[in-house]
Scaffold this motif. Structure first.
Motif, PDB file in Angstrom:
ATOM      1  N   MET A  71      -3.838   4.759   3.154  1.00  0.00           N
ATOM      2  CA  MET A  71      -2.783   5.575   2.558  1.00  0.00           C
ATOM      3  C   MET A  71      -3.363   6.650   1.651  1.00  0.00           C
ATOM      4  O   MET A  71      -2.896   7.798   1.640  1.00  0.00           O
ATOM      5  N   ALA A  72      -4.373   6.295   0.881  1.00  0.00           N
ATOM      6  CA  ALA A  72      -4.977   7.264  -0.042  1.00  0.00           C
ATOM      7  C   ALA A  72      -5.611   8.425   0.723  1.00  0.00           C
ATOM      8  O   ALA A  72      -5.510   9.586   0.305  1.00  0.00           O
ATOM      9  N   LEU A  73      -6.248   8.119   1.842  1.00  0.00           N
ATOM     10  CA  LEU A  73      -6.842   9.188   2.639  1.00  0.00           C
ATOM     11  C   LEU A  73      -5.757  10.057   3.268  1.00  0.00           C
ATOM     12  O   LEU A  73      -5.898  11.291   3.330  1.00  0.00           O
ATOM     13  N   PHE A  74      -4.675   9.433   3.717  1.00  0.00           N
ATOM     14  CA  PHE A  74      -3.546  10.198   4.257  1.00  0.00           C
ATOM     15  C   PHE A  74      -3.066  11.226   3.237  1.00  0.00           C
ATOM     16  O   PHE A  74      -2.879  12.406   3.551  1.00  0.00           O
ATOM     17  N   TRP A  75      -2.910  10.796   1.982  1.00  0.00           N
ATOM     18  CA  TRP A  75      -2.419  11.709   0.943  1.00  0.00           C
ATOM     19  C   TRP A  75      -3.497  12.695   0.503  1.00  0.00           C
ATOM     20  O   TRP A  75      -3.185  13.826   0.126  1.00  0.00           O
ATOM     21  N   LEU A  76      -4.766  12.301   0.564  1.00  0.00           N
ATOM     22  CA  LEU A  76      -5.841  13.253   0.245  1.00  0.00           C
ATOM     23  C   LEU A  76      -5.824  14.421   1.229  1.00  0.00           C
ATOM     24  O   LEU A  76      -6.014  15.581   0.848  1.00  0.00           O
ATOM     25  N   LEU A  77      -5.573  14.118   2.477  1.00  0.00           N
ATOM     26  CA  LEU A  77      -5.528  15.153   3.502  1.00  0.00           C
ATOM     27  C   LEU A  77      -4.315  16.061   3.353  1.00  0.00           C
ATOM     28  O   LEU A  77      -4.299  17.180   3.867  1.00  0.00           O
ATOM     29  N   ARG A  78      -3.282  15.581   2.635  1.00  0.00           N
ATOM     30  CA  ARG A  78      -2.059  16.362   2.466  1.00  0.00           C
ATOM     31  C   ARG A  78      -1.883  16.927   1.062  1.00  0.00           C
ATOM     32  O   ARG A  78      -0.955  17.704   0.826  1.00  0.00           O
ATOM     33  N   ALA A  79      -2.751  16.553   0.148  1.00  0.00           N
ATOM     34  CA  ALA A  79      -2.546  16.886  -1.268  1.00  0.00           C
ATOM     35  C   ALA A  79      -2.603  18.390  -1.535  1.00  0.00           C
ATOM     36  O   ALA A  79      -3.423  19.114  -0.958  1.00  0.00           O
ATOM     37  N   ALA A 110       0.838  -1.205   0.000  1.00  0.00           N
ATOM     38  CA  ALA A 110       0.000   0.000   0.000  1.00  0.00           C
ATOM     39  C   ALA A 110       0.866   1.246   0.000  1.00  0.00           C
ATOM     40  O   ALA A 110       0.566   2.234  -0.679  1.00  0.00           O
ATOM     41  N   GLU A 111       1.944   1.215   0.759  1.00  0.00           N
ATOM     42  CA  GLU A 111       2.860   2.357   0.821  1.00  0.00           C
ATOM     43  C   GLU A 111       3.399   2.703  -0.558  1.00  0.00           C
ATOM     44  O   GLU A 111       3.450   3.869  -0.955  1.00  0.00           O
ATOM     45  N   VAL A 112       3.810   1.681  -1.306  1.00  0.00           N
ATOM     46  CA  VAL A 112       4.455   1.942  -2.593  1.00  0.00           C
ATOM     47  C   VAL A 112       3.452   2.157  -3.722  1.00  0.00           C
ATOM     48  O   VAL A 112       3.781   2.785  -4.727  1.00  0.00           O
ATOM     49  N   THR A 113       2.226   1.668  -3.576  1.00  0.00           N
ATOM     50  CA  THR A 113       1.246   1.887  -4.647  1.00  0.00           C
ATOM     51  C   THR A 113       0.440   3.168  -4.462  1.00  0.00           C
ATOM     52  O   THR A 113      -0.053   3.733  -5.439  1.00  0.00           O
ATOM     53  N   GLU A 114       0.315   3.638  -3.229  1.00  0.00           N
ATOM     54  CA  GLU A 114      -0.510   4.830  -2.989  1.00  0.00           C
ATOM     55  C   GLU A 114       0.291   6.093  -2.689  1.00  0.00           C
ATOM     56  O   GLU A 114      -0.301   7.146  -2.466  1.00  0.00           O
ATOM     57  N   HIS A 115       1.598   6.015  -2.673  1.00  0.00           N
ATOM     58  CA  HIS A 115       2.398   7.222  -2.428  1.00  0.00           C
ATOM     59  C   HIS A 115       2.071   8.272  -3.491  1.00  0.00           C
ATOM     60  O   HIS A 115       1.993   7.970  -4.680  1.00  0.00           O
ATOM     61  N   ILE A 116       1.886   9.506  -3.064  1.00  0.00           N
ATOM     62  CA  ILE A 116       1.460  10.566  -3.978  1.00  0.00           C
ATOM     63  C   ILE A 116       2.448  10.766  -5.120  1.00  0.00           C
ATOM     64  O   ILE A 116       2.072  11.082  -6.257  1.00  0.00           O
ATOM     65  N   TRP A 160       1.710   8.514  -8.174  1.00  0.00           N
ATOM     66  CA  TRP A 160       0.622   8.954  -9.046  1.00  0.00           C
ATOM     67  C   TRP A 160       0.954  10.237  -9.794  1.00  0.00           C
ATOM     68  O   TRP A 160       0.475  10.457 -10.916  1.00  0.00           O
ATOM     69  N   GLU A 161       1.775  11.082  -9.196  1.00  0.00           N
ATOM     70  CA  GLU A 161       2.218  12.281  -9.912  1.00  0.00           C
ATOM     71  C   GLU A 161       3.139  11.906 -11.061  1.00  0.00           C
ATOM     72  O   GLU A 161       3.169  12.578 -12.096  1.00  0.00           O
ATOM     73  N   ASN A 162       3.883  10.829 -10.890  1.00  0.00           N
ATOM     74  CA  ASN A 162       4.797  10.380 -11.941  1.00  0.00           C
ATOM     75  C   ASN A 162       4.052   9.783 -13.127  1.00  0.00           C
ATOM     76  O   ASN A 162       4.385  10.051 -14.275  1.00  0.00           O
ATOM     77  N   ASP A 163       3.047   8.954 -12.862  1.00  0.00           N
ATOM     78  CA  ASP A 163       2.314   8.260 -13.916  1.00  0.00           C
ATOM     79  C   ASP A 163       0.848   8.161 -13.486  1.00  0.00           C
ATOM     80  O   ASP A 163       0.564   7.613 -12.424  1.00  0.00           O
ATOM     81  N   PRO A 164      -0.097   8.681 -14.278  1.00  0.00           N
ATOM     82  CA  PRO A 164      -1.507   8.625 -13.910  1.00  0.00           C
ATOM     83  C   PRO A 164      -2.024   7.212 -13.672  1.00  0.00           C
ATOM     84  O   PRO A 164      -3.043   7.026 -13.014  1.00  0.00           O
ATOM     85  N   ALA A 165      -1.314   6.215 -14.189  1.00  0.00           N
ATOM     86  CA  ALA A 165      -1.702   4.819 -13.951  1.00  0.00           C
ATOM     87  C   ALA A 165      -1.054   4.256 -12.689  1.00  0.00           C
ATOM     88  O   ALA A 165      -1.342   3.136 -12.282  1.00  0.00           O
ATOM     89  N   GLY A 166      -0.175   5.048 -12.083  1.00  0.00           N
ATOM     90  CA  GLY A 166       0.476   4.611 -10.858  1.00  0.00           C
ATOM     91  C   GLY A 166       1.244   3.307 -11.021  1.00  0.00           C
ATOM     92  O   GLY A 166       1.844   3.031 -12.057  1.00  0.00           O
ATOM     93  N   MET A 167       1.188   2.480  -9.987  1.00  0.00           N
ATOM     94  CA  MET A 167       1.877   1.188  -9.973  1.00  0.00           C
ATOM     95  C   MET A 167       0.908   0.040 -10.251  1.00  0.00           C
ATOM     96  O   MET A 167       1.166  -1.105  -9.902  1.00  0.00           O
ATOM     97  N   THR A 168      -0.205   0.356 -10.902  1.00  0.00           N
ATOM     98  CA  THR A 168      -1.240  -0.640 -11.147  1.00  0.00           C
ATOM     99  C   THR A 168      -0.681  -1.879 -11.837  1.00  0.00           C
ATOM    100  O   THR A 168      -0.958  -3.012 -11.427  1.00  0.00           O
ATOM    101  N   ALA A 169       0.098  -1.685 -12.883  1.00  0.00           N
ATOM    102  CA  ALA A 169       0.645  -2.821 -13.630  1.00  0.00           C
ATOM    103  C   ALA A 169       1.605  -3.638 -12.782  1.00  0.00           C
ATOM    104  O   ALA A 169       1.674  -4.863 -12.898  1.00  0.00           O
ATOM    105  N   VAL A 170       2.351  -2.973 -11.904  1.00  0.00           N
ATOM    106  CA  VAL A 170       3.282  -3.679 -11.017  1.00  0.00           C
ATOM    107  C   VAL A 170       2.506  -4.552 -10.044  1.00  0.00           C
ATOM    108  O   VAL A 170       2.836  -5.725  -9.827  1.00  0.00           O
ATOM    109  N   LEU A 171       1.469  -3.992  -9.465  1.00  0.00           N
ATOM    110  CA  LEU A 171       0.663  -4.733  -8.498  1.00  0.00           C
ATOM    111  C   LEU A 171       0.042  -5.969  -9.134  1.00  0.00           C
ATOM    112  O   LEU A 171      -0.082  -7.024  -8.488  1.00  0.00           O
TER     113      LEU A 171
END
Length: 256
Positions: free
Chosen positions: A229-237, A189-195, A198-209
């Motif tokens: 994790m997603a909520l953590f980053w939403l609160l900080r975005a 979760a840490e590596v797939t949801e880190h902000i 997603w800023e690097n690639d709009p598809a994120g790490m989906t293919a890796v997962l």
């Protein structure tokens, strides 16, 4: 959390720590030594450490490659999946049991996110996602779910995409300041949801997962950890990316 300065030389990297509240220098040095012993080449090799110096300093080998950037496709997907899995599973269980827990735990993060969500005044543009996420994170049973132990792995403690170096053939991993014993779902979760992912690639790490095989228990725990994790980053975005983060939050809250 903390900070450091980096001096890049021709053959080594010198890392000086401005903070050691989480024992960042000790965690980094331990990680480099363990990974060098059990999977050499996956991370920088340890050279020297002055953990009691002011500032504490760790010297490590300099790796080839550049920070992963742009679309995560093709050979890079497999290389990232191999690196993520390699770090997590490199250290034998009997050794891992003696490694201190990573900095931060799902229940600690839950407590932090609940506090921040209760105090937040969300932008109207993300109101729907914030209401849905607030209802989810307030569930009484969530703390109990996250407190249950997951599959033990070695965790980097930081999912920033900048910590993965790609040389066109292999991905290597750097930055172990918050590393330690963790569980597989939380680390994924840490590596797939880190902000930064997603800023690097709009598809994120989906293919890796999708390359990773998870048990039913790991998959269920991963869903909850990703939401957290997603909520953590939403609160900080930042304002300019808040809407995209809200969309991801809503997608993760959809019933599986």
């Amino acid at each position: 959390m903390g900070g450091h300065s980096i001096e890049v030389r021709s053959d080594v990297v010198v890392k000086r720590y401005r903070s050691s509240g989480y024992d960042e220098p000790g965690r980094e040095w331990r990680a480099l030594r363990l990974l060098d012993e059990h999977d050499p080449g996956l991370a920088p090799a340890p050279v020297t450490a002055e953990l009691a110096a002011d500032p504490p300093t760790v010297v490590m080998s300099r790796l080839d490659g550049a920070t992963v950037s742009g679309e995560i496709t093709g050979k890079l997907v497999d290389a990232l999946a191999e690196a993520v899995t390699g770090v997590q599973q490199a250290i034998p269980r009997r050794v891992l049991e003696r490694v201190p827990p990573r900095a931060g735990h799902p229940v600690e993060l839950l407590r932090l996110v609940r506090e921040r969500a209760a105090a937040a005044e969300p932008d109207p543009a993300i109101a729907e996602a914030f209401r849905a996420a607030s209802a989810w994170v307030a569930r009484p049973a969530l703390a109990e779910q996250l407190a249950r132990p997951g599959t033990p792995v070695f965790g980097t403690g930081d999912g920033n995409i900048a910590n993965y170096l790609w040389d066109g053939t292999k991905v290597r991993v750097i930055d172990f300041e918050y590393s330690g014993r963790s569980d597989r779902a939380f680390e994924l979760a840490e590596v797939t949801e880190h902000i930064a992912v997603w800023e690097n690639d709009p598809a994120g790490m989906t293919a890796v997962l999708e390359r990773l095989e998870l048990t039913a228990e790991e998959a269920a725990r991963l869903t909850e950890c990703r939401r957290l994790m997603a909520l953590f980053w939403l609160l900080r975005a930042r304002k300019e990316i808040r809407s995209a983060q809200a969309d991801r939050m809503l997608a993760l809250l959809e019933p599986g």
